[in-house]
Design an enzyme around this catalytic site. Sequence first.
Site, PDB file in Angstrom:
ATOM      1  N   TYR A 229       0.973  -1.203   0.154  1.00 39.69           N
ATOM      2  CA  TYR A 229       0.016   0.093   0.008  1.00 39.69           C
ATOM      3  C   TYR A 229       0.857   1.521  -0.143  1.00 39.69           C
ATOM      4  CZ  TYR A 229       0.261  -0.880   5.226  1.00 39.69           C
ATOM      5  OH  TYR A 229       0.669  -1.152   6.450  1.00 39.69           O
ATOM      6  N   LYS A 315     -13.319   2.678   9.771  1.00 36.19           N
ATOM      7  CA  LYS A 315     -13.432   0.782   9.935  1.00 36.19           C
ATOM      8  C   LYS A 315     -14.976   0.656   9.819  1.00 36.19           C
ATOM      9  CE  LYS A 315      -9.692  -0.215  12.445  1.00 36.19           C
ATOM     10  NZ  LYS A 315      -9.513  -0.550  13.796  1.00 36.19           N
ATOM     11  N   CYS A 409     -35.925 -34.739  26.312  1.00 41.14           N
ATOM     12  CA  CYS A 409     -36.078 -33.602  25.359  1.00 41.14           C
ATOM     13  C   CYS A 409     -36.892 -32.485  26.085  1.00 41.14           C
ATOM     14  CB  CYS A 409     -36.961 -34.132  24.085  1.00 41.14           C
ATOM     15  SG  CYS A 409     -37.446 -32.611  23.185  1.00 41.14           S
ATOM     16  N   CYS A 412     -40.470 -31.951  24.719  1.00 46.36           N
ATOM     17  CA  CYS A 412     -41.734 -33.006  24.892  1.00 46.36           C
ATOM     18  C   CYS A 412     -41.574 -33.859  25.980  1.00 46.36           C
ATOM     19  CB  CYS A 412     -41.851 -33.725  23.628  1.00 46.36           C
ATOM     20  SG  CYS A 412     -40.532 -34.552  23.148  1.00 46.36           S
ATOM     21  N   CYS A 427     -33.794 -36.291  20.227  1.00 40.72           N
ATOM     22  CA  CYS A 427     -35.124 -36.369  20.606  1.00 40.72           C
ATOM     23  C   CYS A 427     -35.620 -37.673  19.994  1.00 40.72           C
ATOM     24  CB  CYS A 427     -36.061 -35.201  20.556  1.00 40.72           C
ATOM     25  SG  CYS A 427     -37.997 -35.574  21.035  1.00 40.72           S
ATOM     26  N   CYS A 432     -42.778 -34.756  18.515  1.00 40.42           N
ATOM     27  CA  CYS A 432     -42.414 -33.729  19.290  1.00 40.42           C
ATOM     28  C   CYS A 432     -42.884 -32.526  18.875  1.00 40.42           C
ATOM     29  CB  CYS A 432     -40.732 -33.880  19.636  1.00 40.42           C
ATOM     30  SG  CYS A 432     -39.992 -32.409  20.269  1.00 40.42           S
TER      31      CYS A 432
HETATM   32  S1  IVH Z   1      -1.680   3.154   5.398  1.00 39.36           S
HETATM   33  C1  IVH Z   1       0.392   5.904   8.008  1.00 39.36           C
HETATM   34  N1  IVH Z   1      -3.061   1.454   3.892  1.00 39.36           N
HETATM   35  O1  IVH Z   1      -3.422  -0.528   9.231  1.00 39.36           O
HETATM   36  C2  IVH Z   1       0.206   4.689   8.269  1.00 39.36           C
HETATM   37  N2  IVH Z   1      -2.425   0.762   6.161  1.00 39.36           N
HETATM   38  O2  IVH Z   1      -3.332   1.792  11.619  1.00 39.36           O
HETATM   39  C3  IVH Z   1      -0.009   3.957   6.808  1.00 39.36           C
HETATM   40  N3  IVH Z   1      -3.209  -1.094   6.886  1.00 39.36           N
HETATM   41  O3  IVH Z   1      -0.152  -0.322  10.523  1.00 39.36           O
HETATM   42  C4  IVH Z   1      -1.096   2.964   6.839  1.00 39.36           C
HETATM   43  N4  IVH Z   1      -4.198  -1.820   4.959  1.00 39.36           N
HETATM   44  O4  IVH Z   1      -0.778  -2.360   9.288  1.00 39.36           O
HETATM   45  C5  IVH Z   1      -2.399   1.762   5.107  1.00 39.36           C
HETATM   46  N5  IVH Z   1      -4.432  -0.156   2.671  1.00 39.36           N
HETATM   47  C6  IVH Z   1      -3.484   0.273   3.939  1.00 39.36           C
HETATM   48  C7  IVH Z   1      -3.656  -0.625   5.022  1.00 39.36           C
HETATM   49  C8  IVH Z   1      -3.098  -0.307   6.084  1.00 39.36           C
HETATM   50  C9  IVH Z   1      -3.916  -2.268   6.555  1.00 39.36           C
HETATM   51  C10 IVH Z   1      -2.769  -1.422   8.397  1.00 39.36           C
HETATM   52  C11 IVH Z   1      -1.206  -1.076   8.740  1.00 39.36           C
HETATM   53  C12 IVH Z   1      -1.215   0.015   9.641  1.00 39.36           C
HETATM   54  C13 IVH Z   1      -2.772   0.129  10.038  1.00 39.36           C
HETATM   55  C14 IVH Z   1      -2.855   1.366  10.257  1.00 39.36           C
END
Ligand code: IVH
Length: 667
Positions: A229, A315, A409, A412, A427, A432
């Site tokens: 990422y 989240k 049971c 019943c 049972c 039942c």
């Molecule tokens: S960006 C600045 N992108 O989530 C922090 N994090 O609390 C850079 N994570 O420790 C994280 N997927 O382990 C980012 N697509 C994603 C992610 C990702 C999972 C986890 C990562 C990080 C925590 C963030």
Amino acid sequence: MTKAEAKTRSLKLREQIDHYRYQYHVLDRSEISDAALDSLKHELQSLEEAYPDLVTADSPTQRVGGEPLAKFQKAPHGVPMLSLNDVFAFDEVEEWQKRVAKLLPPGTQPSYFAELKVDGLALSLTYRDGVLIRAATRGDGQTGEDVTMNAKTIEAIPLRLRPVSKILPREIEVRGEAYMPKKEFERLNAEAKQRGAEPFANPRNAAAGALRQLDPKVMSARKLSFLAYDLVTDIGVQTHEAVHALLAELGFQSGKHNRLCRTLAEIEDYHRDIEKLRSRLGFWIDGNVVGINELVTFKRLGVIGKTPRGAVAYKYPAEQATTVVEDIQVQVGRTGALTPVAHLRPVLVAGSTVSRATLHNLDEIRRLDVRIGDTVIVQKAGDVIPDVVQVLPKFRTGKEKKFVMPKVCPACGSSVQHPDGEVAYYCTNKKCFAQRMEELQHFVSKNALNIDGLGPKILEQLWSADLIRQPADLFDLTEKHFAPLERFAEKSAANLVESIQAARRGIELWRLLNALGIRHVGEQTSHDLAEHFGSISKIRSASIKKFLKVHDVGETVAQSLHDYCADYDSKKHLDELLKRVTVRAEVKQVGRGSLAGKSIVVTGSLAHFSRAEAKAAIRQAGGKWVSSVSKKTDYVVVGEDPGSKAARAKQLGVRVLDEAAFRKLLQ
Ligand code: IVH
């Protein structure tokens, strides 16, 4: 083979092995079978054994190698590994955006990049001259542990970067998430269960546990994956979107569900879209990461404490929560099986309140060692009934009570039986009340007769008023029967009678079969039987041998069908039912629809269809859903995280379709 020839051949082998790795992990395509790929790896291994100086750190043979470590070395991070602030609702996203806007020059209009937040653990990968030289865990953000040997066993991590058009500095650092795919997690836990060992509570623990194995051989037996990422090294790329594109070019899986969002409303759409897709992904996510796309702006916003201002973790509601088991009671199922159910102190899990969780059977209670009064972790996955996944014994006070399977049971009062070789207790009374109630509920349910409005409360009232004892009785009900029942308006009685009457005219054969509740005969088998036999009378007179000819019907199902048809009471019930309903003749779908007469296998998860929906769509288009690939298969539809069926299709020369092509075919 001369040394020069060996060198040329080994380079070709490396190139091809990496090509297939890239196809599989980044592009989701399997071009050859696992066995064929293993064979290439094996050949490379033999060449390197004969000419040891052909071995270099980036050779695919070096994924598993080396002796177990005594301990992990410390791995300091040049750029700290940060974490993210969590938000749980849209208004918190708005607040974040307002905070950000205040810090930017007036008129700045940032765009946002949204991606999956995979539930695993962060890894930092350092490449020098294109070769992986270090993999480190996050640790405290400043210093992690050097897990290079273990990371090398993860096939989704390239040992050597693929060439790209951009000029890169000698050393670059890539970050991403190492995770355990759902399938691997299930496989490991099933294995642990068989060995009588403790299963992993969640995939993140399983992934972390794997990476912290000192013996890389143990790690390589647990197949982790990796999603990149971030590229920490500044190479002059302007946006986070471009970073992702470059990561994919370099040979990483960088996420195909990422989306550039122009507005907050688009972020919300993304969040919702992914929520729908979530259960079909091959791995667990706990939310999305939303960040400012323009990197200059992102940097300008800076960091507070350990979190950047320019991104948040959006989240989903937690799917696990802790609560207390207040009681364990048994529930009587349609077949008489007694299922222990934990009655819980109500707790919010994944956005809804949970007060019950199934404990499945006595074996499961023993495995978990769950007692009345215990503090437990409950988990909800998709729409299914929540599960108790773990007991937290440290919370015990000594007052907890062990569960005892009742001798009679609870519905019943008849005696309870525990047949040899079965996990379930039953049972013994066929009449039942609880069993018959379950039978009636199943009969009217969505995938059986699909009668709307006949909920458990009404069925219970009808039972108490002696109006129904078996499904056939439903069809003899008239409006006057409902009148004396509690809270029943004339209008709703009329509607209900109408929907019952509508259901009796022209039931599809598969619905009738499913409604009968024959053991081991569910929706899919009902479809297969209906298609194969075409009428209920043919099914009633079929022999075991004939049942075995039906697609996907094995010994257990055939025996169960045979027993049902031979059973005196079942016969009587079915006769009564058939006096009252008309079964629609099964129309062979062949010759109609865009998939008429075609056999189709689906492997992996699809973005637009659940399994049931894909089945229904295929059937509706006149096609036949089959579960294994053979020469007779017409198409294999390959979704996310496909199994070996995709490779098998290739081997056999069966046409492979991606989801888009499949959707086109359905139109
Ligand atoms: S960006 C600045 N992108 O989530 C922090 N994090 O609390 C850079 N994570 O420790 C994280 N997927 O382990 C980012 N697509 C994603 C992610 C990702 C999972 C986890 C990562 C990080 C925590 C963030």
